[in-house]
Design an enzyme around this catalytic site. Structure first.
Site, PDB file in Angstrom:
ATOM      1  CG  HIS A  68     -19.152 -13.552 103.306  1.00  0.00           C
ATOM      2  ND1 HIS A  68     -18.722 -11.902 102.959  1.00  0.00           N
ATOM      3  CD2 HIS A  68     -18.464 -13.760 103.939  1.00  0.00           C
ATOM      4  CE1 HIS A  68     -16.712 -11.898 103.735  1.00  0.00           C
ATOM      5  NE2 HIS A  68     -16.785 -13.699 104.296  1.00  0.00           N
ATOM      6  N   GLY A  87     -30.799 -11.452 106.778  1.00  0.00           N
ATOM      7  CA  GLY A  87     -29.677 -12.954 106.917  1.00  0.00           C
ATOM      8  C   GLY A  87     -29.484 -13.953 106.371  1.00  0.00           C
ATOM      9  CB  SER A  91     -30.306  -9.977 100.082  1.00  0.00           C
ATOM     10  OG  SER A  91     -29.013 -10.627 101.196  1.00  0.00           O
ATOM     11  CG  HIS A 196     -11.114 -18.823 109.390  1.00  0.00           C
ATOM     12  ND1 HIS A 196     -10.918 -17.812 109.449  1.00  0.00           N
ATOM     13  CD2 HIS A 196     -12.104 -18.973 108.268  1.00  0.00           C
ATOM     14  CE1 HIS A 196     -10.972 -17.067 108.944  1.00  0.00           C
ATOM     15  NE2 HIS A 196     -12.207 -17.363 108.354  1.00  0.00           N
TER      16      HIS A 196
HETATM   17  C1  HEM Z   1     -14.958 -13.064 112.127  1.00  0.00           C
HETATM   18  C2  HEM Z   1     -15.431 -13.466 111.003  1.00  0.00           C
HETATM   19  C3  HEM Z   1     -14.298 -13.327 110.299  1.00  0.00           C
HETATM   20  C4  HEM Z   1     -13.507 -12.651 109.266  1.00  0.00           C
HETATM   21  C5  HEM Z   1     -12.907 -11.398 109.842  1.00  0.00           C
HETATM   22  C6  HEM Z   1     -13.089 -13.748 108.004  1.00  0.00           C
HETATM   23  C7  HEM Z   1     -12.202 -13.481 107.026  1.00  0.00           C
HETATM   24  C8  HEM Z   1     -12.019 -13.823 106.075  1.00  0.00           C
HETATM   25  C9  HEM Z   1     -11.091 -13.883 105.056  1.00  0.00           C
HETATM   26  C10 HEM Z   1     -10.184 -12.299 105.140  1.00  0.00           C
HETATM   27  C11 HEM Z   1     -10.787 -14.505 104.149  1.00  0.00           C
HETATM   28  C12 HEM Z   1      -9.941 -14.875 102.942  1.00  0.00           C
HETATM   29  C13 HEM Z   1     -10.592 -14.652 102.106  1.00  0.00           C
HETATM   30  C14 HEM Z   1     -10.149 -14.311 100.583  1.00  0.00           C
HETATM   31  O1  HEM Z   1      -9.219 -13.459 100.673  1.00  0.00           O
HETATM   32  O2  HEM Z   1     -10.055 -15.286  99.597  1.00  0.00           O
HETATM   33  C15 HEM Z   1     -11.685 -15.798 104.979  1.00  0.00           C
HETATM   34  C16 HEM Z   1     -11.298 -16.714 104.315  1.00  0.00           C
HETATM   35  C17 HEM Z   1     -12.549 -18.167 104.600  1.00  0.00           C
HETATM   36  N1  HEM Z   1     -13.399 -17.929 105.389  1.00  0.00           N
HETATM   37 FE1  HEM Z   1     -13.632 -16.827 107.092  1.00  0.00          FE
HETATM   38  N2  HEM Z   1     -14.074 -14.839 108.294  1.00  0.00           N
HETATM   39  C18 HEM Z   1     -14.127 -14.421 109.142  1.00  0.00           C
HETATM   40  C19 HEM Z   1     -15.897 -15.574 109.338  1.00  0.00           C
HETATM   41  C20 HEM Z   1     -15.849 -16.836 108.794  1.00  0.00           C
HETATM   42  C21 HEM Z   1     -17.170 -17.560 108.667  1.00  0.00           C
HETATM   43  C22 HEM Z   1     -18.771 -17.593 109.907  1.00  0.00           C
HETATM   44  C23 HEM Z   1     -17.149 -18.869 108.155  1.00  0.00           C
HETATM   45  C24 HEM Z   1     -17.961 -19.853 108.119  1.00  0.00           C
HETATM   46  C25 HEM Z   1     -19.007 -20.269 108.332  1.00  0.00           C
HETATM   47  C26 HEM Z   1     -15.765 -18.712 106.969  1.00  0.00           C
HETATM   48  C27 HEM Z   1     -15.072 -19.229 105.931  1.00  0.00           C
HETATM   49  C28 HEM Z   1     -14.324 -18.911 105.616  1.00  0.00           C
HETATM   50  C29 HEM Z   1     -13.722 -20.076 104.578  1.00  0.00           C
HETATM   51  C30 HEM Z   1     -14.284 -21.616 103.778  1.00  0.00           C
HETATM   52  C31 HEM Z   1     -12.350 -18.902 103.575  1.00  0.00           C
HETATM   53  C32 HEM Z   1     -12.201 -19.823 102.553  1.00  0.00           C
HETATM   54  C33 HEM Z   1     -12.568 -19.592 101.419  1.00  0.00           C
HETATM   55  C34 HEM Z   1     -11.809 -20.379 100.652  1.00  0.00           C
HETATM   56  O3  HEM Z   1     -10.354 -20.982 100.439  1.00  0.00           O
HETATM   57  O4  HEM Z   1     -11.688 -19.147  99.247  1.00  0.00           O
HETATM   58  N3  HEM Z   1     -15.073 -17.165 107.522  1.00  0.00           N
HETATM   59  N4  HEM Z   1     -12.110 -14.979 106.038  1.00  0.00           N
END
Ligand code: HEM
Ligand code: NAG
Ligand code: NAG
Ligand code: NAG
Length: 358
Positions: A68, A87, A91, A196
């Site tokens: 993010h 990037g 920020s 994920h």
């Molecule tokens: C198309 C791109 C992406 C979308 C739409 C997306 C969306 C999301 C959403 C909606 C969540 C759940 C957040 C919550 O409700 O707490 C999530 C969790 C997460 N995302 Fe993504 N994500 C994307 C790409 C990425 C990338 C590139 C990374 C890291 C390099 C990432 C790492 C994570 C991690 C580690 C979690 C788990 C957070 C937790 O368990 O508290 N995501 N993502």
């Protein structure tokens, strides 16, 4: 004359490379190739003990935060003469009131507030701290790759423009356009989503906060890439919520964005490829994270402090090849790669898998 100076230059090069590298001494008897890296050992001790010890929720959120912060950079905006974002510049922490108020950043304020005191205490830049904490948090997951960590990002930034972080309700077209605008092609976008495999959700359906995105959210395996291709049958909570689709397993959560990317011909083959090659998956994540961590930065001005990142626990042999959750068969797989058959995976024995909260 010419050849003589060439010879002495040659000897000099030999002498320089042959001299034993003098290492800087850091706290607790540790050493670093570059003295600028020493501070990161102190940050490491502090966050392992005081940020990541109360469970692994903060480790997951810290990995998410690396994305993010970093992805908010836009070639398109720059070409339109607007500020395109800096990037991986910190920020999101410096301007958290502005940046974490957006829908895409729902919940991100919590980890920003938890991390900030550590960055201030150790007097390191916010941009460096966010990428470091993500790499250290990940190193606590079984089978994770050891990420590169370069230090030296400026602490000066501007608030990132709104709208640059993909959301789970977005279409494949919109996600791939946004990712391309930040410098990632379709395969690299899938590679970033390897994250994920160690993830859950808190805010899409808060009634089931802590529902994982695969059955093994602390293990860096390829289960995420199998389970996202299974037929969806249920909502684990009060779904459907915006950005949520039916998941295949009780207690598991499925993001709409993961569902559509798993099935789109532009991304499905990279997605499926990890199912039989977890080690390649780990390597690809290491490579793509190294790229993401320096978005907006000149890597040649940064110092390589990767040696401070702990070596993650190795992957046990039985996670090298993914499996079907108990109760599922290959008929439940929505095969989506037009160029390769789905591998003949074996199902776990026993009653149908249901997934425990994180
Ligand atoms: C198309 C791109 C992406 C979308 C739409 C997306 C969306 C999301 C959403 C909606 C969540 C759940 C957040 C919550 O409700 O707490 C999530 C969790 C997460 N995302 Fe993504 N994500 C994307 C790409 C990425 C990338 C590139 C990374 C890291 C390099 C990432 C790492 C994570 C991690 C580690 C979690 C788990 C957070 C937790 O368990 O508290 N995501 N993502
Ligand atoms: C590119 O930036 C312009 C100017 O802000 C905006 O109107 C347009 O929608 C953007 N295009 C894409 C594909 O994001
Ligand atoms: C980074 O900037 C913040 C303000 O955004 C400031 O509070 C902090 O002290 C700065 N850290 C360093 C290392 O300069
Ligand atoms: C903190 O870091 C900033 C920027 O690197 C530096 O100017 C300042 O002197 C440091 N402060 C302390 C207390 O070390």
């Amino acid at each position: 004359m010419l050849s003589k100076s060439f010879v002495s230059l040659f000897t000099l090069v030999i002498a320089v490379t042959a001299a034993p590298a003098k290492r800087a001494s850091c706290s607790n008897g540790r050493t670093a190739r570059n003295p600028e890296c020493c501070v990161w050992y102190d940050v490491l001790d502090d966050i392992q003990q005081n940020l990541f010890e109360g469970g692994n929720q903060e480790a997951h959120e810290s990995l998410r935060l690396t994305f993010h912060d970093a992805i908010a950079i836009s070639l398109n905006l720059t070409l339109h003469g607007q500020f395109g974002g800096g990037g991986a510049d910190g920020s999101i922490m410096a301007f958290s009131q502005i940046e974490t108020a957006t829908v895409a950043n729902t919940g991100v304020d919590e980890i920003v507030e938890l991390q900030r005191p550590f960055a201030l205490k150790h007097n390191v830049s916010f941009g460096d701290f966010i990428q470091f904490a993500g790499a250290v948090g990940l190193s606590n997951c079984v089978g994770a790759p050891r990420l590169q960590f370069l230090a030296g990002r400026s602490n000066i930034s501007q608030p990132a423009p709104d709208g640059l972080i993909p959301e789970p309700k977005d279409s494949v077209d919109s996600i791939l356009l946004r990712m391309a605008d930040a410098g990632f092609n379709a395969a690299e976008t899938v590679d970033l989503l390897i994250s994920h495999t160690v993830a859950g959700q808190e805010h899409i359906d808060p009634t089931v906060a802590g529902t994982p995105l695969d059955s093994t959210p602390s293990t860096f395996d390829a289960q995420f890439f199998v389970e996202t291709l299974l037929d969806g049958t249920l909502f684990p909570g009060t779904g459907p919520n915006l950005g949520e689709v039916e998941s295949p397993l009780a207690g598991e959560f499925r993001l709409q964005s993961d569902f559509v990317l798993a099935r789109d011909p532009r991304t499905a083959c990279e997605w499926q490829s990890f199912v039989i090659d977890r080690d390649l998956m780990a390597l690809k994540f290491q490579v793509v994270m190294a790229k993401m961590a320096v978005l907006g930065q000149n890597p040649f001005t940064l110092t390589d402090c990767s040696e401070v990142i702990p070596t993650p626990p190795p992957a046990p042999v039985d996670i090298r090849i993914a499996h079907l959750p108990a109760g599922k068969t290959l008929k439940d797989i929505q095969h989506s790669c037009p160029f390769a058959p789905f591998p003949l995976l074996i199902a776990d024995p026993g009653p149908a898998t249901s997934v425990a909260p994180m």
